[in-house]
Design an enzyme around this catalytic site. Structure first.
Site, mmCIF file in Angstrom:
data_model
loop_
_atom_site.group_PDB
_atom_site.id
_atom_site.type_symbol
_atom_site.label_atom_id
_atom_site.label_comp_id
_atom_site.label_asym_id
_atom_site.label_seq_id
_atom_site.Cartn_x
_atom_site.Cartn_y
_atom_site.Cartn_z
ATOM 1 N N ASP A 128 0.810 -1.234 0.000
ATOM 2 C CA ASP A 128 0.000 0.000 0.000
ATOM 3 C C ASP A 128 0.840 1.280 0.000
ATOM 4 O O ASP A 128 0.327 2.351 -0.302
ATOM 5 C CB ASP A 128 -0.906 0.039 1.241
ATOM 6 C CG ASP A 128 -2.028 -0.985 1.170
ATOM 7 O OD1 ASP A 128 -2.110 -1.697 0.162
ATOM 8 O OD2 ASP A 128 -2.812 -1.070 2.127
ATOM 9 N N ARG A 172 -6.253 0.405 1.129
ATOM 10 C CA ARG A 172 -7.290 0.518 2.156
ATOM 11 C C ARG A 172 -7.566 1.986 2.485
ATOM 12 O O ARG A 172 -8.700 2.423 2.451
ATOM 13 C CB ARG A 172 -6.725 -0.215 3.364
ATOM 14 C CG ARG A 172 -7.522 -0.392 4.541
ATOM 15 C CD ARG A 172 -6.715 -1.216 5.528
ATOM 16 N NE ARG A 172 -6.782 -2.633 5.220
ATOM 17 C CZ ARG A 172 -7.746 -3.430 5.670
ATOM 18 N NH1 ARG A 172 -8.686 -2.957 6.448
ATOM 19 N NH2 ARG A 172 -7.751 -4.707 5.351
HETATM 20 O O1 F6P Z 1 -2.298 -4.001 4.154
HETATM 21 C C1 F6P Z 1 -2.048 -4.449 2.883
HETATM 22 C C2 F6P Z 1 -3.297 -5.009 2.238
HETATM 23 O O2 F6P Z 1 -2.866 -5.688 1.103
HETATM 24 C C3 F6P Z 1 -4.376 -3.984 1.929
HETATM 25 O O3 F6P Z 1 -4.174 -3.314 0.722
HETATM 26 C C4 F6P Z 1 -5.607 -4.838 1.899
HETATM 27 O O4 F6P Z 1 -6.758 -4.072 2.194
HETATM 28 C C5 F6P Z 1 -5.342 -5.815 2.983
HETATM 29 O O5 F6P Z 1 -3.946 -5.946 3.082
HETATM 30 C C6 F6P Z 1 -5.970 -7.179 2.768
HETATM 31 O O6 F6P Z 1 -5.743 -7.924 3.900
HETATM 32 P P1 F6P Z 1 -5.977 -9.483 4.051
HETATM 33 O O7 F6P Z 1 -4.840 -10.194 3.359
HETATM 34 O O8 F6P Z 1 -5.960 -9.707 5.510
HETATM 35 O O9 F6P Z 1 -7.281 -9.799 3.385
#
Ligand code: F6P
Length: 344
Positions: A128, A172
């Protein structure tokens, strides 16, 4: 010194390269003993670890994911979690812990350092690119390239069918991936969390394009983008077990609204975790290697409560307290003065 390493939060390309760099310089230059904790803080609390050395890292430089495993969550989520971490430091005679993580893990690292004076050094990573205090996190460059490759492919199918393709990328709280991949991929519109969007303005851009005989368009949307108040129905928020909003799906809402309002046939593509998988780009391999080397150097000067950071061309250390609770927004000059020139 006996130095622990953990990887926390969402994985990203470059984690193994960073671990490799800490281990390489730690062992070869400082004669350190390196200990890799499994599954982030859980491994520290539960004393699940592996001894790391140069030969155990062989072949890891180009590998995606993390050989140590990762988890979301914090020792503060468990009744005795913080004491368990302190006990691990004492019983394993740890002199330092290198925490490779994004905003969540680095905040926990800072709190443990402040509350219990633990000797911790942070390394910022996340696709991100939203960690305050560093120009870049590793993982971001690879994610942008993956998203750009996808957009390039979507152009040809969109043109063949005269369609609008709404491409949802991760992000996010910040539109870094959307903005960079949108510029690189020639997007008609880029929607980011930092600037609530007006769906009618997006439709106006698409209509303007049609009037010029361009019937195919790519709209790039960051998963955290939200419609401006009163312009469109907002999605109901769903939370995961750590209280994070579970995102994903805004592209569908936008594509439906575009089709309804303009009559232009629209499709959606959700890139999701593809952006986090696979081999790191050369740029990210170099950045994570520089961060790993700088992190073990920081350990040996006792830069506790600091993280390594890129500022311009230089890797230096910055206090973790300056990043806690913050999220680095996209460069709005890049968005407004560069990306937006190509909208419509
Ligand atoms: O924090 C990095 C990220 O890739 C965000 O862009 C995304 O919203 C989130 O992690 C997704 O998280 P998870 O792998 O827990 O679904």
């Amino acid at each position: 010194m006996r130095v622990g390493i953990l990887t926390g939060g969402g994985d990203c390309p470059g984690l193994n390269a960073a671990i490799r760099a800490v281990v390489r310089k730690g062992e070869m230059v400082y004669s350190d003993q390196l200990i890799g904790f499994h599954d982030a803080w859980d491994g520290v609390r539960e004393r699940r670890f592996t001894e790391l050395n140069v030969s155990s890292l062989r072949g890891m430089l180009p590998k995606g994911g993390t050989m140590l495993g990762t988890r979301r969550g914090s020792p503060y989520d468990h009744p005795d979690g913080v004491q368990q971490v302190v006990d691990t430091f004492n019983e394993m005679r740890l002199d330092a812990l290198v925490v490779i993580g994004g905003n969540g893990s680095l905040s926990v690292a800072c709190k443990l350092h402040d509350d219990r004076q633990l000797p911790i050094v942070g390394v910022p990573k996340t696709i991100d690119n939203d960690v305050v205090g560093t120009d870049l996190t590793f993982g971001f460059n690879t994610a942008v390239q993956i998203a750009t490759d996808a957009i390039d492919r979507l152009h040809t199918t969109a043109e063949s069918h005269d369609r609008v393709m709404v491409v949802e990328v991760m992000g996010r709280h910040s539109g870094w991936i959307a903005t960079h991949a949108g510029i690189a991929g020639g997007a008609t519109a880029i929607l980011i969390p930092e600037q609530p969007f007006d769906i009618d303005a997006v439709c106006a851009l698409l209509r303007r394009r049609h009037e010029r005989g361009r019937y195919a368009s790519i709209v790039v949307v960051a998963e955290g983008a939200e419609p401006a108040e009163g312009t469109m129905h907002r999605r109901d928020k769903v939370y995961d077990q750590f209280g994070h909003v579970r995102l994903g799906g805004v592209a569908e809402t936008i594509a439906n609204a575009i089709e309804e309002r303009t009559g232009f046939e629209s499709r959606t593509v959700l890139l999701g975790h593809i952006q986090r998988g696979g081999t790191p780009s050369a740029f990210d391999r170099v950045l994570s290697t520089r961060y790993g080397v700088a992190a073990i150097d920081a350990v040996h000067v006792g830069a506790w409560g600091h993280m390594v950071a890129l500022r311009g061309d230089e890797v230096l250390t910055a206090p973790l307290s300056e990043t806690v609770g913050l999220s680095k927004p996209v460069d709005m000059h890049l968005y407004n003065e560069v990306a937006a020139v190509f909208f419509g």
